[in-house]
Scaffold this active site. Structure first.
Site, PDB file in Angstrom:
ATOM      1  N   PHE A  74     -85.370  72.475  10.362  1.00 50.03           N
ATOM      2  CA  PHE A  74     -85.392  71.698   9.571  1.00 50.03           C
ATOM      3  C   PHE A  74     -84.740  69.906   9.815  1.00 50.03           C
ATOM      4  O   PHE A  74     -84.506  69.021   9.108  1.00 50.03           O
ATOM      5  CB  PHE A  74     -84.395  71.619   7.735  1.00 50.03           C
ATOM      6  CG  PHE A  74     -83.949  72.959   7.497  1.00 50.03           C
ATOM      7  CD1 PHE A  74     -84.833  72.988   6.510  1.00 50.03           C
ATOM      8  CD2 PHE A  74     -83.434  73.832   7.456  1.00 50.03           C
ATOM      9  CE1 PHE A  74     -85.261  73.933   5.091  1.00 50.03           C
ATOM     10  CE2 PHE A  74     -83.732  75.164   6.941  1.00 50.03           C
ATOM     11  CZ  PHE A  74     -84.869  74.689   5.725  1.00 50.03           C
ATOM     12  N   ALA A  76     -85.246  68.038  11.515  1.00 52.39           N
ATOM     13  CA  ALA A  76     -86.726  65.788  11.840  1.00 52.39           C
ATOM     14  C   ALA A  76     -85.678  65.107  10.626  1.00 52.39           C
ATOM     15  O   ALA A  76     -84.902  64.624   9.826  1.00 52.39           O
ATOM     16  CB  ALA A  76     -88.080  66.865  10.668  1.00 52.39           C
ATOM     17  N   TYR A 142     -95.008  59.881   9.857  1.00 52.71           N
ATOM     18  CA  TYR A 142     -94.475  61.102   9.930  1.00 52.71           C
ATOM     19  C   TYR A 142     -94.727  62.316   9.057  1.00 52.71           C
ATOM     20  O   TYR A 142     -94.881  63.419   9.713  1.00 52.71           O
ATOM     21  CB  TYR A 142     -93.132  60.553   8.106  1.00 52.71           C
ATOM     22  CG  TYR A 142     -92.543  62.254   7.275  1.00 52.71           C
ATOM     23  CD1 TYR A 142     -91.738  62.724   8.207  1.00 52.71           C
ATOM     24  CD2 TYR A 142     -92.877  62.342   6.359  1.00 52.71           C
ATOM     25  CE1 TYR A 142     -91.616  63.866   7.579  1.00 52.71           C
ATOM     26  CE2 TYR A 142     -92.594  63.250   5.640  1.00 52.71           C
ATOM     27  CZ  TYR A 142     -91.806  64.430   6.433  1.00 52.71           C
ATOM     28  OH  TYR A 142     -91.263  65.728   5.568  1.00 52.71           O
ATOM     29  N   ARG A 283     -95.833  49.527  -3.836  1.00 56.36           N
ATOM     30  CA  ARG A 283     -95.062  49.222  -2.593  1.00 56.36           C
ATOM     31  C   ARG A 283     -96.248  50.148  -1.969  1.00 56.36           C
ATOM     32  O   ARG A 283     -96.905  51.013  -2.599  1.00 56.36           O
ATOM     33  CB  ARG A 283     -93.784  51.215  -2.041  1.00 56.36           C
ATOM     34  CG  ARG A 283     -92.560  50.060  -2.624  1.00 56.36           C
ATOM     35  CD  ARG A 283     -91.504  51.550  -2.305  1.00 56.36           C
ATOM     36  NE  ARG A 283     -91.997  52.772  -3.335  1.00 56.36           N
ATOM     37  CZ  ARG A 283     -90.747  53.215  -3.243  1.00 56.36           C
ATOM     38  NH1 ARG A 283     -89.991  53.878  -2.832  1.00 56.36           N
ATOM     39  NH2 ARG A 283     -91.322  54.286  -3.766  1.00 56.36           N
ATOM     40  N   ASP A 286     -98.499  54.317  -1.508  1.00 55.27           N
ATOM     41  CA  ASP A 286     -98.188  55.695  -2.753  1.00 55.27           C
ATOM     42  C   ASP A 286     -98.683  55.757  -3.614  1.00 55.27           C
ATOM     43  O   ASP A 286     -99.705  54.823  -4.435  1.00 55.27           O
ATOM     44  CB  ASP A 286     -97.003  54.292  -3.588  1.00 55.27           C
ATOM     45  CG  ASP A 286     -95.340  54.405  -3.293  1.00 55.27           C
ATOM     46  OD1 ASP A 286     -95.381  54.958  -1.995  1.00 55.27           O
ATOM     47  OD2 ASP A 286     -94.455  54.041  -3.459  1.00 55.27           O
TER      48      ASP A 286
END
Length: 330
Positions: A74, A76, A142, A283, A286
């Site tokens: 986890f 990250a 990401y 934004r 999205d």
């Protein structure tokens, strides 16, 4: 089995450690650099190794000392917007750090790797709900870093037999039923804890970014999954690897979506607070709707969700905020 939980003092990781501890089948060690994690979230008696997965010497000591057979990962960086501004730090931590971790696993013959991936792999999906085998095409650094590791894991399996499970999901949320651990980020960026900051007296109102999407109420729709249900799936994935010696990828979600306005309404019902909201412009980037299908996980792992109601999920998060109004800084 000796288990190493990388990021085990963080939000999802600490809940996984809690669930593993309940099972009483494994010896657990937590590894965390505590950049976003909290030692107070780790059950007493479980060792915590304070260090970074990018540090080869540190990992050598951890693996030599504890000799883990299975690793949950986890550790990250997870903020999409930040990854767009500072992509190299995301590649350094999420890719280079994970490669260093995998090298340590290879050297010390650790067999099983449970990877906390993301449904951001799918970018702007071509269909809803998103199936595990759908096309992956991330639209931010990401998601790209997570996809890079999923691809690397395939070749690790081919080259030296590492068995892995990649678990993709959107919005982990809620808190352990005890209320003593939960989501505590600084700054906070996730919707449910942001909304709950209003009745907690930490902000005056919540912002809605866009109300003109092609959804029922005009606001973005997302898939929300309770963190404990998510952790149960991780444990079942490890059990699957041990039983079948076969790597797999699974999507995890609730199978239906909730809009931003629906989340705010759920928080109003749970807290009894009016929770003022203000609409802001959209934004960039999205998608209108993101919902994952969990059918494969349900069929293969036998995974079922305990938390079916969004009100129950929000109530569990609210319980944590009431018990720990300052988070783990109490």
């Amino acid at each position: 089995m000796k288990i190493l939980v990388c990021g085990g003092a963080g939000y999802i990781g600490s809940h996984l450690v809690r669930e593993l501890h309940k099972v009483q089948k494994h010896d657990i060690v937590v590894l965390d650099n505590l950049s976003t994690g909290h030692t107070a979230a780790v059950p007493k008696g479980i060792p915590v190794e304070h260090g970074d997965i990018r540090d080869k010497a540190f990992l050598e000591r951890v693996f030599s000392t504890h000799k883990p057979e299975g690793v949950f990962h986890f550790s990250a960086s997870i903020e999409v917007a930040q990854s767009c501004v500072d992509p190299l730090s995301y590649y350094e931590n999420n890719v280079c750090g994970t490669v260093t971790l995998l090298q340590a696993m290879q050297k010390h013959k650790a067999k099983y790797f449970i990877f906390s991936s993301t449904a951001a792999l799918f970018g702007m999906p071509e269909r809803i709900p998103i199936e595990a085998e759908d096309l992956t095409k991330p639209i931010n650094p990401y998601g790209e870093t997570k996809l890079a590791i999923e691809k690397a894991l395939h070749w690790c399996d081919e080259a030296f037999g590492l068995k892995y499970a990649c678990l993709r999901y959107f919005n982990a949320c809620g808190a352990d039923e005890s209320g003593d651990i939960g989501e505590d980020h600084e700054p906070e960026s996730h919707l449910i804890p942001l909304v709950l900051q209003v009745p907690a007296g930490k902000r005056e109102k919540v912002f809605i970014f866009g109300d003109d999407y092609p959804t029922e109420d005009g606001t973005c729709v997302r898939d929300y999954i309770h963190v404990t249900d998510l952790c149960v799936a991780h444990i079942q994935a490890l059990d699957y690897l041990v039983a079948h010696n076969k790597s797999e990828r699974f999507n995890l979600g609730c199978g239906k979506g909730y809009s931003v306005k629906q989340i705010i309404e759920a928080a109003r019902r749970v807290t009894g607070h009016p929770i003022p909201a203000e609409v802001k412009p959209r934004r960039a980037g999205d998608p209108a709707t993101l919902i994952a299908s969990s059918k494969k996980a349900e069929d293969v792992l036998g995974w079922t969700r305990k938390y079916q109601s969004i009100d129950d999920i929000v109530a569990s998060a609210w319980k944590f905020h009431q018990l720990r109004p300052k988070g783990f800084r109490n």
